[in-house]
Design a protein around this motif. Structure first.
Motif, PDB file in Angstrom:
ATOM      1  N   ARG A   1      79.936  78.993  16.489  1.00 49.40           N
ATOM      2  CA  ARG A   1      78.592  79.529  16.721  1.00 49.40           C
ATOM      3  C   ARG A   1      77.588  78.393  16.937  1.00 49.40           C
ATOM      4  N   VAL A   2      77.726  77.321  16.162  1.00 50.79           N
ATOM      5  CA  VAL A   2      76.829  76.163  16.362  1.00 50.79           C
ATOM      6  C   VAL A   2      77.029  75.585  17.747  1.00 50.79           C
ATOM      7  N   ARG A   3      78.288  75.497  18.149  1.00 52.83           N
ATOM      8  CA  ARG A   3      78.588  74.946  19.480  1.00 52.83           C
ATOM      9  C   ARG A   3      77.995  75.838  20.564  1.00 52.83           C
ATOM     10  N   SER A   4      78.009  77.123  20.352  1.00 49.27           N
ATOM     11  CA  SER A   4      77.455  78.047  21.351  1.00 49.27           C
ATOM     12  C   SER A   4      75.938  77.870  21.480  1.00 49.27           C
ATOM     13  N   LEU A   5      75.239  77.704  20.355  1.00 47.94           N
ATOM     14  CA  LEU A   5      73.785  77.509  20.405  1.00 47.94           C
ATOM     15  C   LEU A   5      73.431  76.171  21.047  1.00 47.94           C
ATOM     16  N   ARG A   6      74.223  75.160  20.768  1.00 47.74           N
ATOM     17  CA  ARG A   6      73.966  73.865  21.394  1.00 47.74           C
ATOM     18  C   ARG A   6      74.149  73.956  22.902  1.00 47.74           C
ATOM     19  N   ASP A   7      75.122  74.710  23.343  1.00 45.99           N
ATOM     20  CA  ASP A   7      75.305  74.896  24.791  1.00 45.99           C
ATOM     21  C   ASP A   7      74.103  75.618  25.388  1.00 45.99           C
ATOM     22  N   PHE A   8      73.593  76.580  24.649  1.00 47.19           N
ATOM     23  CA  PHE A   8      72.427  77.309  25.148  1.00 47.19           C
ATOM     24  C   PHE A   8      71.223  76.381  25.283  1.00 47.19           C
ATOM     25  N   GLU A   9      71.005  75.545  24.273  1.00 43.07           N
ATOM     26  CA  GLU A   9      69.882  74.610  24.331  1.00 43.07           C
ATOM     27  C   GLU A   9      70.040  73.663  25.511  1.00 43.07           C
TER      28      GLU A   9
ATOM     29  N   VAL B   1      62.415  81.124  23.763  1.00 38.63           N
ATOM     30  CA  VAL B   1      63.803  81.403  23.325  1.00 38.63           C
ATOM     31  C   VAL B   1      64.431  80.147  22.764  1.00 38.63           C
ATOM     32  N   ASP B   2      64.195  79.037  23.393  1.00 37.99           N
ATOM     33  CA  ASP B   2      64.769  77.766  22.966  1.00 37.99           C
ATOM     34  C   ASP B   2      64.300  77.427  21.565  1.00 37.99           C
ATOM     35  N   SER B   3      63.104  77.763  21.221  1.00 38.35           N
ATOM     36  CA  SER B   3      62.581  77.473  19.888  1.00 38.35           C
ATOM     37  C   SER B   3      63.327  78.281  18.832  1.00 38.35           C
ATOM     38  N   LYS B   4      63.588  79.569  19.107  1.00 43.89           N
ATOM     39  CA  LYS B   4      64.344  80.419  18.178  1.00 43.89           C
ATOM     40  C   LYS B   4      65.781  79.925  18.031  1.00 43.89           C
ATOM     41  N   ALA B   5      66.402  79.507  19.159  1.00 48.52           N
ATOM     42  CA  ALA B   5      67.785  79.025  19.127  1.00 48.52           C
ATOM     43  C   ALA B   5      67.892  77.774  18.271  1.00 48.52           C
TER      44      ALA B   5
END
Length: 652
Positions: A304-312, A378-382
């Motif tokens: 899940r952490v890896r997924s959020l980092r990809d999103f950022e 969105v980036d701030s929430k992520a």
């Protein structure tokens, strides 16, 4: 008391007629004739009237045309009539019958009412013959019963009949010897029938056989016990050694199965020590499950952490692209004012409208500015979510490491206790084997019973001494019978006429001395030539009947011989209506057959109570042979009259 045959009677099936054959009470009675006239059936009919268990009369004309058969027997002190029905269609044998004792008896004109059964008539016939009180034969149907069956007329029957398939048989001397049950019973009764042993000696012989069987069984049982004890002790001692080796037992070695069982039952286990070790041992399964769950939780959090980092990362890329596009669109301020000649200063296009293009670029710039603000929120929430997950991941990794540490410590603990745990499992297996050994060992089967072999041996020795007292009588009977047989065989021109011949009084086997210079006796089965087989058969059975006559033995003095000339008689003369002499064409063969009949005639003339009935093809022109002929069945003459066959039988 014994007897001869006066007549034989046949009652027509479904009719009122009957056929009666009469015989001379002394001498030779010859029934000569063609094949398939019923000659051999005369022997079968009389065998049936001797209360055989089966019907030896062949199926066919006789069974179809004849309903009852009977025999008239004449003894020294009376007469006996016997009538027995032939089996009904579909049946194998009839167990009914009729008999009458008296003097000057005659067959009834019609078949009498059957008022007796086979066993009753057999006993009457046995008593009429003089065979009674010899209870020597074990009951084959109920071998567990101690009561012995008495010898009867059926045990004497093999000495009466010589059918054509026996008279030339190299393997058996009398009918029934090739069947184990018949052979055993017949040979049991033979010494009594030959007058060698009385009922007391016969009883002693049967008792001796039983005692020897008991002694043999006792010895076998003791051997089995010894083997069982040895095997059982070996198995138990091995278990004892294993238990001693791991410290469960101590003390002196046991010396018997009983001591082994007592020692093994007393095996003691330190259950407290086993319990403490068991409770100190970690639950590996639970620790492994905890480690697996914590590992799965760490991997899921990392994903899940890896997924959020990809999103950022993707959001940053998007913002960069939008910024560059905004920078490009800002050049609209540099666009020229409307030209006087309406020509684009860049592409020199003639339809250039600066105001129009400026408005379009402004609208695009406004749209890009709008979509740039949303990803930033969105980036701030992520980023906040990623920060929270990273904190949780640190905690999960710490728990996972703790689970791994506990699992490693447990493995170390198990490794330290592995030797004891292995020994504990071995103890469990050993205890199971000891328990099974104790359960399956039956000490009673291995203990000696009360049978006393010495007592049995003493009884056997006493009976053997009693039986030995008849040995001289047996030897004398054997010597006399062999002497008579040898003389008769030499008269019949056998191949080995210089040697002696013998028929055993113990098993009726025929043996021949091939080399007169050697004492070796050869079995008839090892000698060739049908002529030899017939002659030795005749010589042996005649020698036995000569002995029976001399010692008044309880066997009928009647002897049936079927086809004694079969080894020499030509096939073409077996069916002929020729008159005159009918004999082998070869002079030597004719002489041998003639000599056989001479011997038969002389044998019957020597005794006071001898009768021979012969069924044969042969016919000689000599007056002495003519005097022996009772019936000649040729020119359509047969045992069963032709009109019985032609007339349809009623069913009653």
């Amino acid at each position: 008391m014994t007897w001869r045959i006066k007549s034989l009677v046949l009652y027509q099936r479904g009719g009122a007629d009957r056929r009666q054959l009469t015989f001379n009470l002394h001498g030779v009675n010859v029934i000569t004739g063609n094949s398939q006239t019923g000659k051999s059936a005369v022997l079968d009919i009389f065998n049936y009237l001797m209360m055989s268990r089966s019907c030896p009369i062949p199926k066919g004309i006789i069974r179809q045309a004849v309903s009852y058969v009977g025999a008239h027997l004449v003894g020294l002190e009376g007469e006996l009539l016997i009538v027995r029905p032939l089996p009904a269609p579909g049946s194998k044998v009839s167990t009914q019958g009729w008999y009458q004792l008296g003097a000057n008896l005659e067959f009834p004109n019609d078949p009498p009412k059957m008022v007796a059964n086979r066993d009753q008539i057999r006993d009457v016939l046995s008593s009429f013959t003089g065979i009674s009180g010899a209870a020597v034969l074990s009951n084959p149907k109920q071998p567990w019963e101690e009561v012995l069956a008495e010898a009867n007329i059926r045990h004497a029957a093999p000495l009466i009949f010589q059918p054509q398939d026996v008279i030339a048989n190299r393997h058996v001397s009398v009918p029934g010897l090739d069947r184990d049950e018949h052979r055993r019973h017949m040979l049991d009764a033979l010494p009594f029938l030959l007058g060698i042993e009385d009922t007391e000696i016969l009883g002693a012989r049967i008792t001796l056989r039983k005692l020897k069987s008991n002694l043999s069984a006792l010895r076998m049982k003791r051997k089995e016990r010894e083997r069982l004890r040895a095997n059982t002790f070996t198995r138990g001692h091995k278990l004892w050694l294993e238990a001693q080796g791991i410290g469960l037992l101590d003390g002196a070695h046991p010396q018997s199965v009983s001591e082994l069982l007592k020692t093994l039952r007393d095996v003691e286990i330190d259950e407290n020590r086993r319990f403490n070790v068991a409770t100190a041992t970690p639950d590996i399964s639970k620790l492994e499950a905890d480690e697996l769950r914590s590992r799965d939780a760490v991997q899921e959090a990392r994903k899940r952490v890896r997924s959020l980092r990809d999103f950022e990362h993707r959001t940053a890329v998007h913002q960069d692209v939008v910024s560059r596009q905004l920078n490009r669109l800002s050049v609209s301020e540099l666009l020229p004012t409307p030209a006087e000649n309406g020509v684009c200063p860049v592409c020199e296009s003639g339809d250039f409208n600066p105001e129009k293009h400026r408005d379009q670029l402004g609208m695009t710039l406004s749209a890009l500015t709008g979509i740039r603000a949303v990803p930033l929120r969105v980036d701030s929430k992520a980023r906040k979510a990623r920060a929270r997950l990273e904190e949780e991941l640190v905690q999960l990794e710490e728990r996972h490491e703790q689970s791994r540490s506990m699992l490693r410590k447990a493995m170390i603990t198990i490794s330290k206790n592995s030797e004891y745990l292995k020994a504990d499992r071995e103890i469990e297996r050993l205890l199971g084997r000891i328990s099974e050994y104790i359960r399956t060992v039956d000490v009673g089967d291995m203990n000696d019973e009360e049978e006393d072999a010495d007592s049995l041996i003493a009884q056997i020795d006493a009976l053997q001494e009693k039986l030995n007292s008849v040995t001289p009588r047996r030897k004398a009977a054997q010597k006399a019978i062999d002497k008579t047989m040898t003389e008769l065989a030499r008269r019949m021109e056998v191949e080995f006429k210089k040697g002696n011949a013998s028929i055993s009084v113990e098993d009726l086997s025929i043996r021949v001395q091939i080399d007169p210079n050697s004492d070796e006796m050869t079995s008839l089965a090892e000698i060739g030539s049908g002529a030899n087989w017939v002659c030795y058969h005749l010589a042996g059975i005649l020698a036995i009947h000569y002995h029976l006559d001399r010692f008044a033995c309880p066997v009928p003095r009647t002897l049936f011989l079927d086809q004694p000339s079969q080894a020499w008689f030509p096939e073409e003369l077996r069916i002929t209506d020729e008159e005159g002499e009918l004999a082998p064409g070869d002079e030597e063969d004719k002489s041998r057959v003639r000599e056989i009949y001479r011997v038969l005639d002389e044998m019957t003339s020597q005794g006071e109570f001898s009768q021979i009935i012969v069924m044969d093809h042969a016919k000689f022109g000599d007056k002495w042979f003519d005097d022996m002929i009772r019936y000649e069945w040729r020119h359509g003459e047969k045992l069963v009259p032709e009109n019985w066959i032609d007339e349809p039988a009623n069913t009653h």
